[in-house]
Write an enzyme that holds these catalytic residues in place. Structure first.
Site, PDB file in Angstrom:
ATOM      1  N   ASP A   1      -7.177  -7.734   4.853  1.00 42.97           N
ATOM      2  CA  ASP A   1      -6.308  -8.549   3.999  1.00 42.97           C
ATOM      3  C   ASP A   1      -5.775  -9.789   4.722  1.00 42.97           C
ATOM      4  O   ASP A   1      -5.231 -10.689   4.083  1.00 42.97           O
ATOM      5  CB  ASP A   1      -5.131  -7.707   3.498  1.00 42.97           C
ATOM      6  CG  ASP A   1      -5.585  -6.663   2.483  1.00 42.97           C
ATOM      7  OD1 ASP A   1      -6.694  -6.815   1.929  1.00 42.97           O
ATOM      8  OD2 ASP A   1      -4.834  -5.705   2.245  1.00 42.97           O
TER       9      ASP A   1
ATOM     10  N   GLN B   1      -8.950   2.634  -0.179  1.00 39.45           N
ATOM     11  CA  GLN B   1      -8.707   2.949  -1.589  1.00 39.45           C
ATOM     12  C   GLN B   1      -9.624   4.077  -2.040  1.00 39.45           C
ATOM     13  O   GLN B   1      -9.209   4.993  -2.750  1.00 39.45           O
ATOM     14  CB  GLN B   1      -8.915   1.711  -2.463  1.00 39.45           C
ATOM     15  CG  GLN B   1      -7.849   0.654  -2.208  1.00 39.45           C
ATOM     16  CD  GLN B   1      -8.052  -0.609  -3.026  1.00 39.45           C
ATOM     17  OE1 GLN B   1      -9.044  -0.749  -3.733  1.00 39.45           O
ATOM     18  NE2 GLN B   1      -7.122  -1.532  -2.905  1.00 39.45           N
TER      19      GLN B   1
ATOM     20  N   SER C   1       0.843  -1.208   0.000  1.00 34.94           N
ATOM     21  CA  SER C   1       0.000   0.000   0.000  1.00 34.94           C
ATOM     22  C   SER C   1       0.873   1.252   0.000  1.00 34.94           C
ATOM     23  O   SER C   1       0.610   2.215  -0.728  1.00 34.94           O
ATOM     24  CB  SER C   1      -0.869   0.040   1.259  1.00 34.94           C
ATOM     25  OG  SER C   1      -1.850  -0.941   1.191  1.00 34.94           O
TER      26      SER C   1
ATOM     27  N   ARG D   1     -13.939  -6.410 -10.752  1.00 40.02           N
ATOM     28  CA  ARG D   1     -14.152  -5.787  -9.433  1.00 40.02           C
ATOM     29  C   ARG D   1     -14.931  -4.471  -9.543  1.00 40.02           C
ATOM     30  O   ARG D   1     -14.847  -3.764 -10.539  1.00 40.02           O
ATOM     31  CB  ARG D   1     -12.793  -5.576  -8.740  1.00 40.02           C
ATOM     32  CG  ARG D   1     -12.119  -6.909  -8.476  1.00 40.02           C
ATOM     33  CD  ARG D   1     -10.765  -6.752  -7.807  1.00 40.02           C
ATOM     34  NE  ARG D   1     -10.892  -6.191  -6.476  1.00 40.02           N
ATOM     35  CZ  ARG D   1      -9.833  -5.870  -5.727  1.00 40.02           C
ATOM     36  NH1 ARG D   1      -8.615  -6.037  -6.195  1.00 40.02           N
ATOM     37  NH2 ARG D   1     -10.004  -5.378  -4.520  1.00 40.02           N
TER      38      ARG D   1
ATOM     39  N   LYS E   1     -12.626  -8.907  -3.355  1.00 36.37           N
ATOM     40  CA  LYS E   1     -11.170  -8.726  -3.398  1.00 36.37           C
ATOM     41  C   LYS E   1     -10.646  -9.406  -4.676  1.00 36.37           C
ATOM     42  O   LYS E   1     -11.408  -9.663  -5.596  1.00 36.37           O
ATOM     43  CB  LYS E   1     -10.534  -9.306  -2.137  1.00 36.37           C
ATOM     44  CG  LYS E   1     -10.913  -8.554  -0.878  1.00 36.37           C
ATOM     45  CD  LYS E   1     -10.314  -7.173  -0.870  1.00 36.37           C
ATOM     46  CE  LYS E   1     -10.757  -6.352   0.315  1.00 36.37           C
ATOM     47  NZ  LYS E   1     -10.377  -4.951   0.204  1.00 36.37           N
TER      48      LYS E   1
ATOM     49  N   ARG F   1      -3.191 -13.909  -1.750  1.00 39.69           N
ATOM     50  CA  ARG F   1      -3.382 -14.186  -0.320  1.00 39.69           C
ATOM     51  C   ARG F   1      -4.010 -15.564  -0.075  1.00 39.69           C
ATOM     52  O   ARG F   1      -3.784 -16.186   0.961  1.00 39.69           O
ATOM     53  CB  ARG F   1      -4.195 -13.075   0.350  1.00 39.69           C
ATOM     54  CG  ARG F   1      -3.512 -11.717   0.215  1.00 39.69           C
ATOM     55  CD  ARG F   1      -3.901 -10.701   1.251  1.00 39.69           C
ATOM     56  NE  ARG F   1      -3.495  -9.371   0.823  1.00 39.69           N
ATOM     57  CZ  ARG F   1      -2.254  -8.883   0.911  1.00 39.69           C
ATOM     58  NH1 ARG F   1      -1.306  -9.594   1.468  1.00 39.69           N
ATOM     59  NH2 ARG F   1      -1.971  -7.674   0.480  1.00 39.69           N
TER      60      ARG F   1
ATOM     61  N   GLY G   1      -5.879  -3.340  -7.513  1.00 40.88           N
ATOM     62  CA  GLY G   1      -7.029  -2.509  -7.151  1.00 40.88           C
ATOM     63  C   GLY G   1      -6.567  -1.167  -6.609  1.00 40.88           C
ATOM     64  O   GLY G   1      -7.115  -0.114  -6.942  1.00 40.88           O
TER      65      GLY G   1
ATOM     66  N   ARG H   1     -12.888 -14.186  -1.525  1.00 43.58           N
ATOM     67  CA  ARG H   1     -12.003 -14.860  -0.562  1.00 43.58           C
ATOM     68  C   ARG H   1     -12.741 -15.746   0.432  1.00 43.58           C
ATOM     69  O   ARG H   1     -12.158 -16.708   0.943  1.00 43.58           O
ATOM     70  CB  ARG H   1     -11.128 -13.825   0.160  1.00 43.58           C
ATOM     71  CG  ARG H   1     -10.074 -13.256  -0.768  1.00 43.58           C
ATOM     72  CD  ARG H   1      -9.088 -12.337  -0.088  1.00 43.58           C
ATOM     73  NE  ARG H   1      -8.010 -12.016  -1.024  1.00 43.58           N
ATOM     74  CZ  ARG H   1      -7.240 -10.934  -0.960  1.00 43.58           C
ATOM     75  NH1 ARG H   1      -7.418 -10.062   0.008  1.00 43.58           N
ATOM     76  NH2 ARG H   1      -6.280 -10.736  -1.857  1.00 43.58           N
TER      77      ARG H   1
HETATM   78  C1  S3P Z   1      -5.721  -1.078   0.318  1.00 45.63           C
HETATM   79  C2  S3P Z   1      -6.950  -1.034   0.918  1.00 45.63           C
HETATM   80  C3  S3P Z   1      -7.785  -2.229   1.105  1.00 45.63           C
HETATM   81  C4  S3P Z   1      -6.961  -3.488   1.026  1.00 45.63           C
HETATM   82  C5  S3P Z   1      -6.064  -3.494  -0.164  1.00 45.63           C
HETATM   83  C6  S3P Z   1      -5.086  -2.334  -0.097  1.00 45.63           C
HETATM   84  C7  S3P Z   1      -4.987   0.193   0.094  1.00 45.63           C
HETATM   85  O1  S3P Z   1      -8.766  -2.280   0.084  1.00 45.63           O
HETATM   86  O2  S3P Z   1      -7.803  -4.613   0.996  1.00 45.63           O
HETATM   87  O3  S3P Z   1      -5.320  -4.692  -0.240  1.00 45.63           O
HETATM   88  O4  S3P Z   1      -3.787   0.150  -0.239  1.00 45.63           O
HETATM   89  O5  S3P Z   1      -5.609   1.242   0.270  1.00 45.63           O
HETATM   90  P1  S3P Z   1     -10.186  -1.517   0.213  1.00 45.63           P
HETATM   91  O6  S3P Z   1      -9.926  -0.057   0.152  1.00 45.63           O
HETATM   92  O7  S3P Z   1     -10.967  -1.993  -0.981  1.00 45.63           O
HETATM   93  O8  S3P Z   1     -10.770  -1.957   1.511  1.00 45.63           O
END
Ligand code: S3P
Length: 438
Positions: A317, A167, A22, A121, A344, A394, A93, A348
């Site tokens: 995660d 995100q 991240s 997604r 995801k 994962r 994502g 999952r």
């Molecule tokens: C992330 C936020 C999470 C997480 C992803 C990384 C990020 O997703 O599951 O692996 O880097 O901001 P969501 O914002 O969809 O919850």
């Protein structure tokens, strides 16, 4: 790439945690946007951050990697430019949703695609607020491919997050930063705050306060950002596989150095400690505005736990690997409020449930969670078992770790997706005493 586990493995010794995915993505995006000289250490050279790097380079970022794997951002004479070619964010994502924010906020023209998983997604969660801010954005019924064309943004935007998603929050903040829109985000449940911390670290005018249990995040319309060299801390989500591996393999001790300890991410440690794990945290420090530490995992007996509510976004995660810990803990574990797991890199909850069925682990899969009947014994395997990873890093790593508690080797299918987040997983695991064969 299928991977087959070995028997009598352990996860022990001392290893360095790979860089945080991240944070690596965010520092590239923000660094390139600032357009100043800067060097990034500890960057995760996984496929996801590399997809983001490629997309940024396509719009003119000129990001370079040296022979010691440090990332160099250099001041450019030109600003970012439109691209005729599509930007392919692969499996990422975070890369896609954050780039959608940056590019629409900058008023550029670009089109985005991704791999099969990313293309399935949901993207309305960022498209809707971006359109409200003023973005000109077209999608294929809320999914990829997505095109952005130049537009003018509103001067101010307030948004209450309907789903707990870092995100979405980060996409809006980056769009606001790039467009010069003053942003107010109301976050009912805390999600990872790396973007806010990083913006602050580079001098942005951003404040988070709390009101009636909600976070109120305010970013000013004008920000004077100053780049400085950045050191990426290790990814606690990657460390989680090693920690659970050490715990279920009854390892006498494992030390992981440089683990990110941001409190919006450390839920996994709290959960495992609640399950009875003996985890010591030492050398706590701050690296580029992010807390980090070295952690030591000692021999422990695990018991079942109930997980629901505000902790879920913090461990979102890690739920697959926590489920593996739960399968080898004494008693029942119940996980609720985790429907986000269904959107995801794979569904999952379904993927974990199918893997559990293949291994004969008693469980019940429901809409927003699952119920796991754990037992600390080694699973007696009397036939060959092949587990589907659904091309999800994962899920693949979780079941490879479960192999530590199987009497015979098991095979996990399509493991190449591991390279998105943990490129040296196979070598690192082997250095701790657990062989995975291709
Ligand atoms: C992330 C936020 C999470 C997480 C992803 C990384 C990020 O997703 O599951 O692996 O880097 O901001 P969501 O914002 O969809 O919850």
């Amino acid at each position: 790439m299928n991977l087959t586990t070995s028997t009598d493995g352990h996860i022990l010794g001392k290893v360095q945690c790979p860089g945080d995915k991240s944070i690596s993505q965010r520092v590239l995006i923000l660094g390139a946007f600032m357009n100043q000289d800067m060097v990034i250490d500890g960057f995760l050279h996984g496929e996801d951050p590399l997809s983001t790097m490629n997309a940024l380079n396509q719009i003119g970022a000129g990001i370079l990697v040296d022979e010691d794997d440090r990332v160099h951002l250099q001041k450019r004479n030109q600003s970012f430019h439109n691209v005729d070619n599509v930007l392919n964010l692969g499996n990422s994502g975070t890369g896609l949703r954050l780039m959608l924010g940056l590019i629409s906020g900058m008023g550029l023209k670009a089109s985005f695609v991704g791999d099969e998983s990313l293309s399935s997604r949901p993207m309305e969660r960022v498209i809707n607020p971006l359109a409200e801010m003023g973005a000109n954005i077209e999608s294929s019924r809320g999914k990829l491919p997505i095109s952005i064309s130049p537009s003018t943004f509103n001067l101010q935007y307030t948004y209450e997050l309907p789903i707990a998603s870092a995100q979405v929050k980060s996409c809006i903040l980056l769009a606001g930063l790039a467009a010069g829109t003053a942003i107010e985000i109301i976050e009912p449940i805390q999600t990872r705050d790396h973007t806010e911390r990083m913006l602050k670290n580079f001098g942005a005018n951003i404040e988070t306060t709390s009101l009636d249990g909600k976070n109120i995040i305010k970013l000013a319309s004008t920000n004077n950002l100053h780049a400085k060299n950045y050191s990426v801390v290790g990814d606690i989500s990657s460390a989680a596989f090693l920690i659970v591996g050490a715990l279920i393999s009854n390892s006498p001790g494992l030390e992981i150095t440089n683990v990110g300890m941001n409190s919006s991410r450390t839920g996994v440690l709290k959960v495992l400690q609640k399950m009875g794990a003996n985890i010591e945290v030492k050398n706590q420090r701050l690296e580029s505005g992010e807390p980090c530490a070295d952690i030591i995992v000692k021999k422990s007996k695990l018991k079942g736990v109930e997980l629901s509510g505000k902790i879920i976004p913090n461990i979102i995660d890690e739920i697959p690997i926590i489920s593996i810990a739960a399968a080898f803990a004494d008693g029942e574990t119940v996980i609720k409020d985790a429907a986000e797991l269904r959107v995801k890199e794979s569904d999952r909850l379904q993927a974990v449930s199918e893997g559990f069925s293949a291994l004969g682990i008693k469980h019940e899969n429901f809409e927003d969670g699952m119920n796991i009947q754990g037992a600390p014994n080694t699973l007696l395997i009397d036939h060959s078992i092949s587990i589907e990873s659904y091309d999800d890093h994962r899920i693949a790593m979780s079941f490879l770790i479960a192999g530590l508690k199987c009497s015979k080797p098991i095979t996990v299918r399509d493991c190449q997706n591991i390279f998105t987040s943990f490129p040296n997983f196979i070598e690192l695991i082997s250095s701790t005493g657990y062989e995975l064969k291709k």
